[in-house]
Design an enzyme around this catalytic site. Structure first.
Site, mmCIF file in Angstrom:
data_model
loop_
_atom_site.group_PDB
_atom_site.id
_atom_site.type_symbol
_atom_site.label_atom_id
_atom_site.label_comp_id
_atom_site.label_asym_id
_atom_site.label_seq_id
_atom_site.Cartn_x
_atom_site.Cartn_y
_atom_site.Cartn_z
ATOM 1 N N ARG A 169 0.853 -1.166 0.120
ATOM 2 C CA ARG A 169 0.042 -0.120 -0.019
ATOM 3 C C ARG A 169 0.767 1.277 0.074
ATOM 4 O O ARG A 169 1.608 1.486 1.028
ATOM 5 C CB ARG A 169 -0.885 -0.031 1.195
ATOM 6 N N ASP A 453 -3.626 3.068 13.928
ATOM 7 C CA ASP A 453 -3.078 3.853 12.843
ATOM 8 C C ASP A 453 -3.381 5.438 12.455
ATOM 9 O O ASP A 453 -4.406 5.741 13.570
ATOM 10 C CB ASP A 453 -2.939 2.847 11.493
#
Length: 539
Positions: A169, A453
């Site tokens: 990603r 996150d």
């Protein structure tokens, strides 16, 4: 007269890193520079378009499926390209940053896929950007190991047939990489992450029987998916690999993308692998886009918004139906719990919640789901094994029973819950703790038994902002105000100082994190992404 040679990328304001020459080769930098020349202008136009769309949402307080793409949705004949063998079975995916220890642990975890993250689980320090690339190449070359300096424990890769397939990603379109510039202009972080990884590893992965596979974050429209598709076409031609080798899974983690799922798959159809229900960023996107839409758009405490909330249910059910109609994988959301080696009762309750969540996803038709910790892999695996058996996926389950109206996706007031004072305290506590770690270069952080996150901090500060601007009254009678947020934040900072001690406090980034959280929570001029002002402070 011959044309002048194109400018080359300059590495600026960056201390040399060990083995960086293996990543930052002249040929790799030339490729990234060419991506920048070809595609950054369109990226800039699409970022401007995001602002225009947000202004329209502020004016109308609504969204709808696009009339101009109705023909794409109505055409039942098109499908995405068949999944390559390495991505056919995705029943459990583990996520995490690309530091050396995580690289080994994730590949060894027993999950089918590892989302190797240069985005929300990784603070984009120059060291993380460059050495993360090096760690992935070392893993593919099987020259990676790690010894924990504290415990002395050693880590090494299992046999090749036991390793997870990597889906990498890159950063979202909004972030720049200030350490790589062309003619004084920073290259988008997405092109740096994608470009270096693709250039060094595309052929290497093909030779391993896999391929360059990507997760695309923060996508807001099918036009952004079209840009990625054009990048893939260009990149495959550039290095000389067959068209269609790249596969991309798009995170449907913005509310606008939820109205364009079919169009996003259509734009990427030769390279599409699936869609993912990125639940935390999705909530952030709802708050961000409808933050001034009045009481009916006020989101309650983050932990009160479960996946069974009607508007979240509409989102996931539509995602499964859309993916399977078009032959794509539907991947479920994150189980963020972090097991505790010290508290068996905490684990028991959390494992039951994780099992219920994964059972629901498997029974709803998802083909796989995310976990944040290796200990959760067996739990998620059992949920999907029970439904899939020996089948690699359940894309044959078309979910034609699902019908979602435009208003269903934004029916926030269908949830019977309200913001609470404890919710405010939790948003402040988690926000400060996460931002402090991020400023030290850590993007995936265990806080209160959850792996957090950047999406976590985005929800935290967005909810504080929304509650204040909507003049929310908590159950204890207190109004959500800037002064209350400052008071709670000051109390949290004092508690942290007492908890960790003066020396640890002063060597950390606690005051800086406190100030930044309040800045992005209280400023009337709402920052599109917390990571934009935070990146200016990341050294």
């Amino acid at each position: 007269m011959s044309a002048p040679a194109p400018s080359t990328l300059a590495i600026v304001d960056a201390e040399p890193l060990p083995r960086q020459e293996e990543v930052l080769t002249d040929a790799a930098l030339a490729f990234v520079a060419e991506l920048h020349r070809q595609f950054t202008p369109r990226r800039n136009e699409l970022l401007a378009r995001r602002g225009e769309r947000r202004a329209e949402i502020a004016r109308t307080s609504t969204l709808d499926f696009l009339p101009e793409t109705a023909a794409v949705r109505a055409d039942d004949s098109w499908k995405v390209a068949p999944a390559p063998a390495a991505l056919s079975d995705r029943r459990v995916e583990i996520t995490g940053p690309t530091d050396r220890k995580m690289t080994i642990n994730a590949l060894n975890s027993g999950a089918k896929v590892w989302l190797a993250d240069f985005e929300d689980a990784s603070a984009p320090t120059w060291e993380n950007v460059v050495l993360g690339q090096l760690n992935l190449t070392d893993a593919y070359e099987r020259r990676i190991d790690f010894t924990d300096p504290k415990s002395g424990k050693s880590y090494a890769l299992k046999s090749a047939d036991e390793l997870a397939t990597v889906v990498m990603r890159p950063r979202g379109w909004h972030l720049e990489e200030r350490h790589l510039q062309l003619d004084g202009v920073s290259v988008p972080g997405a092109l740096v992450d994608f470009g270096l990884y693709f250039f060094h590893n595309a052929q290497r992965l093909i030779d391993l029987g896999k391929g360059p596979y990507f997760y695309l974050p923060k996508t807001e429209s099918h036009l952004e998916a079209r840009l990625w598709n054009d990048i893939f076409v260009f990149a495959q031609d550039y290095v000389g690999i067959p068209q269609g080798t790249v596969r991309a899974t798009v995170l449907i983690e913005t509310i606008t993308a939820a109205y364009e799922m079919e169009e996003i798959l259509y734009e990427l159809r030769d390279h599409a692998a699936g869609l993912n229900a990125g639940r935390w960023d999705y909530l952030f996107s709802i708050v961000k886009n409808f933050r001034d839409g009045g009481a009916k758009f006020v989101l309650p405490d983050r932990n009160a918004v479960t996946m069974t909330a009607p508007f979240m249910r509409a989102y996931t059910e539509l995602l499964v139906r859309t993916c399977h109609k078009r032959g794509a994988h539907a991947i479920g959301g994150m189980a963020a719990f972090i097991p505790s080696r010290r508290d068996a009762e905490v684990n028991k309750v959390a494992f039951e919640k994780v099992k219920a969540d994964k059972d629901r996803e498997a029974n709803d038709g998802f083909d796989g789901s995310w976990v944040a910790h290796p200990d959760l892999v067996p739990i998620a695996l059992a949920s999907f094994d029970a439904v899939l058996g020996e089948k690699p996926n359940q894309k044959d389950r078309l979910r034609e029973d699902v019908s979602v109206a435009p208003g269903d996706l934004i029916a926030i007031d269908s949830l019977d819950a309200s913001p609470t004072y404890d919710g405010l305290r939790n948003a402040v506590a988690v926000g400060i703790r996460y931002i402090e770690a991020w400023l030290r270069g850590l993007g995936a952080v265990a806080i209160f038994n959850l792996m957090e996150d950047a999406a976590t901090a985005e929800i935290s500060r967005s909810q504080i902002w929304q509650w204040i601007n909507a003049d929310v009254v908590f159950e204890n009678g207190e109004h959500a105000t800037a002064d209350l947020a400052r008071k709670v934040a000051a109390g949290e900072l004092a508690a942290i100082r007492e908890e960790i001690g003066e020396e640890t406090f002063t060597t950390g980034k606690w005051q800086q994190a406190h100030d930044l959280l309040l800045q992005v929570s209280l400023d009337q001029d709402y920052a599109d992404f917390l990571t934009l002002p935070a990146y200016e402070q990341l050294r």
